[in-house]
Design a protein around this motif. Structure first.
Motif, PDB file in Angstrom:
ATOM      1  N   MET A 120      23.531  50.759   5.397  1.00 35.11           N
ATOM      2  CA  MET A 120      23.492  50.399   3.981  1.00 35.11           C
ATOM      3  C   MET A 120      22.519  51.327   3.293  1.00 35.11           C
ATOM      4  O   MET A 120      21.400  51.541   3.744  1.00 35.11           O
ATOM      5  CB  MET A 120      23.057  48.948   3.830  1.00 35.11           C
ATOM      6  CG  MET A 120      22.950  48.508   2.401  1.00 35.11           C
ATOM      7  SD  MET A 120      22.752  46.745   2.245  1.00 35.11           S
ATOM      8  CE  MET A 120      21.014  46.667   1.984  1.00 35.11           C
ATOM      9  N   VAL A 155      20.122  51.539   0.566  1.00 38.18           N
ATOM     10  CA  VAL A 155      19.420  50.654  -0.364  1.00 38.18           C
ATOM     11  C   VAL A 155      19.177  51.293  -1.729  1.00 38.18           C
ATOM     12  O   VAL A 155      18.965  50.581  -2.704  1.00 38.18           O
ATOM     13  CB  VAL A 155      18.088  50.125   0.217  1.00 38.18           C
ATOM     14  CG1 VAL A 155      18.340  49.247   1.423  1.00 38.18           C
ATOM     15  CG2 VAL A 155      17.145  51.252   0.551  1.00 38.18           C
ATOM     16  N   VAL A 203      21.497  49.962  -4.519  1.00 39.42           N
ATOM     17  CA  VAL A 203      21.397  48.588  -5.009  1.00 39.42           C
ATOM     18  C   VAL A 203      21.090  48.608  -6.509  1.00 39.42           C
ATOM     19  O   VAL A 203      20.190  49.307  -6.965  1.00 39.42           O
ATOM     20  CB  VAL A 203      20.296  47.795  -4.268  1.00 39.42           C
ATOM     21  CG1 VAL A 203      20.157  46.399  -4.855  1.00 39.42           C
ATOM     22  CG2 VAL A 203      20.605  47.720  -2.783  1.00 39.42           C
ATOM     23  N   ARG A 234      25.344  44.106   4.125  1.00 40.67           N
ATOM     24  CA  ARG A 234      26.260  45.026   3.438  1.00 40.67           C
ATOM     25  C   ARG A 234      26.037  44.951   1.935  1.00 40.67           C
ATOM     26  O   ARG A 234      25.597  43.927   1.417  1.00 40.67           O
ATOM     27  CB  ARG A 234      27.711  44.676   3.737  1.00 40.67           C
ATOM     28  CG  ARG A 234      28.086  44.793   5.190  1.00 40.67           C
ATOM     29  CD  ARG A 234      29.525  44.327   5.427  1.00 40.67           C
ATOM     30  NE  ARG A 234      29.877  44.447   6.814  1.00 40.67           N
ATOM     31  CZ  ARG A 234      30.373  45.553   7.372  1.00 40.67           C
ATOM     32  NH1 ARG A 234      30.587  46.615   6.632  1.00 40.67           N
ATOM     33  NH2 ARG A 234      30.668  45.568   8.651  1.00 40.67           N
ATOM     34  N   LEU A 235      26.394  46.015   1.284  1.00 44.46           N
ATOM     35  CA  LEU A 235      26.328  46.112  -0.167  1.00 44.46           C
ATOM     36  C   LEU A 235      27.748  46.224  -0.688  1.00 44.46           C
ATOM     37  O   LEU A 235      28.561  46.959  -0.115  1.00 44.46           O
ATOM     38  CB  LEU A 235      25.518  47.357  -0.553  1.00 44.46           C
ATOM     39  CG  LEU A 235      25.216  47.615  -2.003  1.00 44.46           C
ATOM     40  CD1 LEU A 235      24.398  46.477  -2.611  1.00 44.46           C
ATOM     41  CD2 LEU A 235      24.459  48.936  -2.138  1.00 44.46           C
ATOM     42  N   ASP A 236      28.063  45.481  -1.762  1.00 41.74           N
ATOM     43  CA  ASP A 236      29.431  45.557  -2.286  1.00 41.74           C
ATOM     44  C   ASP A 236      29.673  46.902  -2.972  1.00 41.74           C
ATOM     45  O   ASP A 236      28.751  47.700  -3.169  1.00 41.74           O
ATOM     46  CB  ASP A 236      29.736  44.371  -3.206  1.00 41.74           C
ATOM     47  CG  ASP A 236      29.162  44.503  -4.599  1.00 41.74           C
ATOM     48  OD1 ASP A 236      28.191  45.264  -4.808  1.00 41.74           O
ATOM     49  OD2 ASP A 236      29.674  43.829  -5.509  1.00 41.74           O
ATOM     50  N   GLY A 249      27.522  47.764  -5.904  1.00 44.52           N
ATOM     51  CA  GLY A 249      26.096  47.859  -5.636  1.00 44.52           C
ATOM     52  C   GLY A 249      25.278  46.724  -6.223  1.00 44.52           C
ATOM     53  O   GLY A 249      24.055  46.781  -6.210  1.00 44.52           O
ATOM     54  N   ASP A 250      25.970  45.666  -6.719  1.00 42.79           N
ATOM     55  CA  ASP A 250      25.221  44.603  -7.400  1.00 42.79           C
ATOM     56  C   ASP A 250      25.238  43.262  -6.672  1.00 42.79           C
ATOM     57  O   ASP A 250      24.767  42.261  -7.206  1.00 42.79           O
ATOM     58  CB  ASP A 250      25.708  44.431  -8.825  1.00 42.79           C
ATOM     59  CG  ASP A 250      27.169  44.021  -8.928  1.00 42.79           C
ATOM     60  OD1 ASP A 250      27.839  43.861  -7.887  1.00 42.79           O
ATOM     61  OD2 ASP A 250      27.650  43.865 -10.057  1.00 42.79           O
ATOM     62  N   THR A 251      25.742  43.237  -5.440  1.00 48.56           N
ATOM     63  CA  THR A 251      25.735  42.012  -4.638  1.00 48.56           C
ATOM     64  C   THR A 251      25.587  42.386  -3.168  1.00 48.56           C
ATOM     65  O   THR A 251      26.248  43.302  -2.683  1.00 48.56           O
ATOM     66  CB  THR A 251      27.039  41.209  -4.828  1.00 48.56           C
ATOM     67  OG1 THR A 251      27.251  40.960  -6.212  1.00 48.56           O
ATOM     68  CG2 THR A 251      26.973  39.884  -4.088  1.00 48.56           C
ATOM     69  N   LEU A 252      24.718  41.632  -2.497  1.00 45.06           N
ATOM     70  CA  LEU A 252      24.512  41.826  -1.063  1.00 45.06           C
ATOM     71  C   LEU A 252      25.291  40.770  -0.288  1.00 45.06           C
ATOM     72  O   LEU A 252      25.438  39.640  -0.759  1.00 45.06           O
ATOM     73  CB  LEU A 252      23.036  41.664  -0.712  1.00 45.06           C
ATOM     74  CG  LEU A 252      22.067  42.618  -1.385  1.00 45.06           C
ATOM     75  CD1 LEU A 252      20.646  42.110  -1.212  1.00 45.06           C
ATOM     76  CD2 LEU A 252      22.225  44.016  -0.822  1.00 45.06           C
TER      77      LEU A 252
END
Length: 112
Positions: free
Chosen positions: A1, A3, A6, A73-75, A78-81
Motif C-alpha cells: 500500500m 500511504v 491516502v 488496502r487502499l481503495d 485513495g479515500d477509504t481504507l
C-alpha cells in the motif's frame, strides 16, 4: 500500500472499513489520521483516532476485544481504507460481533 496516496478529509482523517480476514464480514468503520494509520501498519494492532474523545485508541486495550491486522488496502480513489483483521471478541462497542447487526433497512432487492 502506498500511504502517500491516502486522501485525508478536511479534518485530516480517512475512513477505515474493518473486515474479518477469513469470512469477509464487515465488522465496523472507524477513522484514522496519518499517525493512527502508521501505528496500525507497524504494530499489528488496529489504532483509530476517536473524533469524540480527540485521542488515539487501540481497539481492545480496555475491552480485550482486539483486532489483529492481517492486511491493509487502499481503495482506487485513495479515500477509504480496508483493514483486514482477525477479530478477537466483539467488534462493536455494544458487545455485538459486528456493528452492522442493529437495523436491517429492508431494501428492495435488485435482480439481474
Amino acid at each position: 500500500m502506498s500511504v502517500d496516496r491516502v486522501k485525508y478529509d478536511a479534518d485530516g482523517l480517512v475512513a477505515a472499513v474493518i473486515q474479518q480476514f477469513d469470512s469477509r464480514e464487515v465488522l465496523m468503520v472507524g477513522w484514522m489520521d496519518a499517525e493512527a494509520l502508521n501505528r496500525t501498519l507497524t504494530t499489528g494492532r488496529v489504532t483509530f483516532w476517536s473524533r469524540s474523545r480527540q485521542e488515539y485508541w487501540r481497539k481492545g486495550d480496555t475491552s480485550g476485544h482486539i483486532q489483529l491486522v492481517k492486511g491493509a488496502r487502499l481503495d482506487c480513489d485513495g479515500d477509504t481504507l480496508l483493514i483486514e483483521v482477525d477479530q478477537i471478541g466483539a467488534a462493536c462497542h455494544t458487545g455485538d460481533h459486528t456493528c452492522f447487526d442493529a437495523d436491517d433497512l429492508h431494501p428492495v432487492v435488485g435482480e439481474r
